[in-house]
Design an enzyme around this catalytic site. Sequence first.
Site: not given
Length: 503
Positions: A101, A400, A63, A146, A190-191, A335, A333
């Site tokens: 998840r 992931e 914002h 997360h 998460n991560e 990628y 996870n």
Amino acid sequence: MKCTVSTGLLLLGVLAVGAVQGASFNNTFPDGFLFGTASAAYQVEGAWNEDGKGESIWDHMLHVHPDFVVDGQNGDVADDSYHRYKEDIAILKELGANFYRFSISWPRIMPTGEANNINQAGIDYYNKLIDELVDNGIQPMVSMYHWDLPQWLQDLGGWTNPIITDYFEDYARVLYENFGDRVKLWVTFNEPATFMTGYTSERGMAPSIFKPGVGDYLTTHHLLIAHARAYHLYDEQYRATQQGKISITLSSSWEEPLTNSTADAIASERSMQFVLGIHAHPIYSKEGDYPAVVRERVDKNSKAEGRTRSRLPVFSKEMVEYIRGTYDYFALNYYTSHLVTEMDTGYDPSIERDCYVARSFDPSWPESSSVWLRVVPWGLRKLINWIHKEYDGPEIIITENGVSDRGTLDDQSRVSYYTSHLAEILKAIHEDGCNVGGFTAWSLMDNFEWLRGYSERFGLYSVDFSDPARPRTAKASAQVMKEIFHTRQLPEQANVRGSKSIS
Ligand code: PNW
């Protein structure tokens, strides 16, 4: 070491598939293997200020700084899952997912992050979501964090303030109390490797505080303690009755040596320890604590910088023991992969400089729509094997895996990405004896991709963000995953893509 399949079963499988394919590739997932898809609260929920929700660091940052995101967008509405969760569950059911998840937004249920300030409407929302999943035979897998920290806690220093571990334990207790009767799979964080970069850039992940080599290590230190506190709390007060499993989702690339020189082999191993070991070693290794190479290098550089103490805080002996072993499975996870070689890079100070490697892609690796993501399926097999050896064969659940494009419905590149990565997982299970218990596709549907806004799409389902109804439409990849989830087999030929023998 545990293995998912007995030798007998393995042989049977190999014979059956070998007869059809004329090779030893076994295209069948073991009994009990779980398939699911993932999402995260800020990326899908919207309703950023509805029904008493507090402001998160992502609400706040975007914002104030809409220009931080490539298309100037934010997660104010996103997929509107706060109102449309039943549609999400309908498509999960269509896919035949065993589990979903998703993450809980801390400020939606605790607007300031404090336990004396509970927002009942937020609790009600997650109860409805969880009940609807359970009613449809889909197991909830819940990520507690997360990345959407209550802004109120950020104003106290966020993850750099050790008091955060008290607040996180309070939050975990609220989650176990309210949802633990139905949630049996938990992920604390998460991560960490991604969200600690909120302290390494002036315009990056929230909160965008530029303190590289200091803020990221403080974050690491405190989240590891917070994770262990949530784990022990469950062990001591909830496990006996709720009987769930807890882990922490760690992301890692595979760090392949650039050449076959000894120096590159050492650089590759060091890079694995800085990328994954920094968060995994304290929890999964026999001896606990940070990896020796990480400890050594950060201490040495800190000293050379004239500091009185290391930028990487030190765990007491008691704390090493307290954190060690706080897992029920390994949540991973994956990628992409990198080529690594020794090189002086990064800010002075920074984790890059401490690690002392340069990372690159092989130009032959296929591109995606994300600059950081090239398609390297065999890297996943190597990574699974590395974890299997390094941490003595824990059960690995892939929490992931996925690829971006610009949003086409005929997403053949995603079909190829998934089938080739699933083939590597099958090889890790059947040929290498690794223990992989589940797979999660990122993501169920297109959503707010952080600093890339809606310009990069990871969904199995397409979402029309120009339509207030945010309709979800199956892509080609959804059809293929549906078939895999149902048959529990990879379609024939799928294993040929991206294969490279493992050394
Ligand atoms: C993950 N990298 O983030 C997150 O868990 C998701 O929220 C996100 O949408 C998804 O992957 C796709 O980006 C990552 O640079 C971000 O290697 C960056 C990296 C890896 C994962």
